[in-house]
Design an enzyme around this catalytic site. Structure first.
Site, PDB file in Angstrom:
ATOM      1  N   GLY A 187      -3.902   9.080 -54.614  1.00 49.36           N
ATOM      2  CA  GLY A 187      -2.819   9.725 -55.344  1.00 49.36           C
ATOM      3  C   GLY A 187      -3.215  10.914 -56.201  1.00 49.36           C
TER       4      GLY A 187
ATOM      5  N   CYS B 112     -14.919  11.040 -57.064  1.00 50.73           N
ATOM      6  CA  CYS B 112     -13.627  11.250 -56.408  1.00 50.73           C
ATOM      7  C   CYS B 112     -12.486  11.322 -57.429  1.00 50.73           C
ATOM      8  CB  CYS B 112     -13.402  10.168 -55.358  1.00 50.73           C
ATOM      9  SG  CYS B 112     -12.185  10.638 -54.102  1.00 50.73           S
TER      10      CYS B 112
ATOM     11  N   GLY C 269      -7.402  14.681 -51.652  1.00 52.84           N
ATOM     12  CA  GLY C 269      -6.406  15.720 -51.413  1.00 52.84           C
ATOM     13  C   GLY C 269      -6.207  16.643 -52.596  1.00 52.84           C
TER      14      GLY C 269
ATOM     15  N   HIS D 157     -18.163  10.841 -51.961  1.00 55.96           N
ATOM     16  CA  HIS D 157     -18.525   9.429 -52.038  1.00 55.96           C
ATOM     17  C   HIS D 157     -20.012   9.273 -51.760  1.00 55.96           C
ATOM     18  CE1 HIS D 157     -14.160   7.886 -51.112  1.00 55.96           C
ATOM     19  NE2 HIS D 157     -14.196   8.868 -51.993  1.00 55.96           N
TER      20      HIS D 157
ATOM     21  N   GLU E 297     -21.986   6.790 -51.830  1.00 57.88           N
ATOM     22  CA  GLU E 297     -22.410   5.581 -51.119  1.00 57.88           C
ATOM     23  C   GLU E 297     -22.204   5.705 -49.623  1.00 57.88           C
ATOM     24  OE1 GLU E 297     -18.518   4.680 -49.832  1.00 57.88           O
ATOM     25  OE2 GLU E 297     -19.290   5.917 -51.451  1.00 57.88           O
TER      26      GLU E 297
END
Length: 358
Positions: free
Chosen positions: A219, A242, A286, A327, A329
């Site tokens: 979101g 993120c 996004g 990310h 990981e």
């Protein structure tokens, strides 16, 4: 059953439905060649219909070890060729069975290259997956459904839980965290206490953590708990990724904006500005930090996307706070960036030594 994907610009892509369920959501694309199960169970895709650009999906089956969350939160799945007979020693089931058992709407046999080109040209847009004979009124009703802004609340943990270890104590704000992020921090030695996204700052600090981790999630970052993050800055060392990265920028006084079609895949090059080294990263977002909004703030940009120059990492100039957009990981993706968890550990050890805490 014959079905179709309809985009809000009127584009129609016909294919076959793996199940008879309908779907509505923001249509995005992922460029990874592997990792479809990790994509399906990444909570950051909540509210979205995911198109896989790689043509053959399902060839190595599915297995529980690849799950990244308690369930799949995607609204729909779009693939070119759906493999029904996987070949892999780890496979526990086929992707087809997996999709059906979890009631995940999937359309296959479509031209995913054309869908991707459409999104790249016109931007991310709303779409629906319906049977080919669905009446126009049903399609219209699906398009009229308002998007949910409570996606973080949908994916976050419902209760506090702990992953004990012998290392520094970390309070993890779960905005939709992936399982392998927790595993990576645990492997680095962190003692983790995971809390729901809506947990007040006072309750997080009451855990007496050595540091705070802000997770990935779905979101618009402006719909997430920015005020809570703002209260935590300066109290403990913080590492965000993120969505957590975007929340830190907003908490510092910066701004974020929506990208035309986002970054989603396991092959995105990012440059570390301090060393000049380029890392291949796994990404799913996004939104991005607005460059101009950081002017005058006590923040340094540490990483940039090679493809479009967007901000991929920031660090506060005085406080022990840093974040990255990707990310580290990498589930799925390369493991070039796991060193960031070690960097967080070094920061924690430095701060606890400074405070004279054992």
């Amino acid at each position: 059953m014959i079905g179709k994907l309809i985009l809000e610009d009127g584009s129609v892509f016909q294919g076959m439905l793996a199940s008879g369920t309908t779907a509505v959501g923001e249509v995005v694309f992922n460029t990874g060649m592997t990792g479809y199960q990790e994509v399906l169970t990444d909570p950051s895709y909540c509210g979205q219909i995911v198109t896989m650009t790689y043509p053959l999906i399902g060839n190595y089956g599915v297995a529980n070890i690849f799950e990244q969350a308690r369930q799949s939160f995607v609204c729909g799945f779009v693939v070119s060729e759906l493999c029904g007979k996987p070949s892999n020693w780890q496979a526990e089931d086929s992707l087809v069975s997996y999709l059906k058992s979890r009631n995940i709407p999937c359309i296959y046999g479509v031209d995913t290259r054309a869908i991707t080109r459409r999104i790249r040209s016109h931007g991310t847009m709303k779409g629906v997956i319906v049977p080919a004979d669905a009446p126009a009124s049903e399609v219209s009703a699906l398009f009229d459904m308002p998007p949910s802004i409570e996606v973080v609340e949908e994916v976050t943990t419902k209760e506090v839980y702990r992953m004990p270890n012998s290392g520094p104590r970390i309070a993890v704000m779960d905005f939709g965290i992936k399982r392998n992020i927790l595993n990576s921090m645990a492997k680095a030695g962190c003692d983790l206490t995971v809390v729901p996204a809506h947990t007040p700052a006072q309750e997080i600090l009451a855990l007496n953590p050595d540091g705070i981790f802000l997770s990935n999630g779905p979101g618009d970052p402006k719909d997430a708990p920015v005020a809570t993050v703002r209260e935590l800055i300066g109290k403990k060392p913080i590492f965000g990724i993120c969505l957590g990265h975007q929340l830190l920028a907003l908490a510092f006084g910066g701004n974020t904006y929506k990208l035309k079609f986002g970054h989603r895949g396991s092959n995105h090059p990012v440059k570390d500005l301090s060393t000049g080294r380029v890392y291949i990263t796994s990404q799913n977002h996004g939104y991005a930090i607005e460059e101009e909004s950081l002017a005058g703030l006590d923040v340094t940009v540490t990483h940039r996307a090679v493809n479009d120059g967007t901000i991929e990492g920031i660090r506060h100039n005085c406080l022990p706070v840093f974040s990255v957009q990707y990310h580290p990981e990498a589930a799925p993706g390369p493991d070039d960036n796991t060193y960031l968890f070690e960097e967080f550990m070094k920061l924690l050890n430095k701060e606890t030594s400074r405070a004279g805490r054992n």
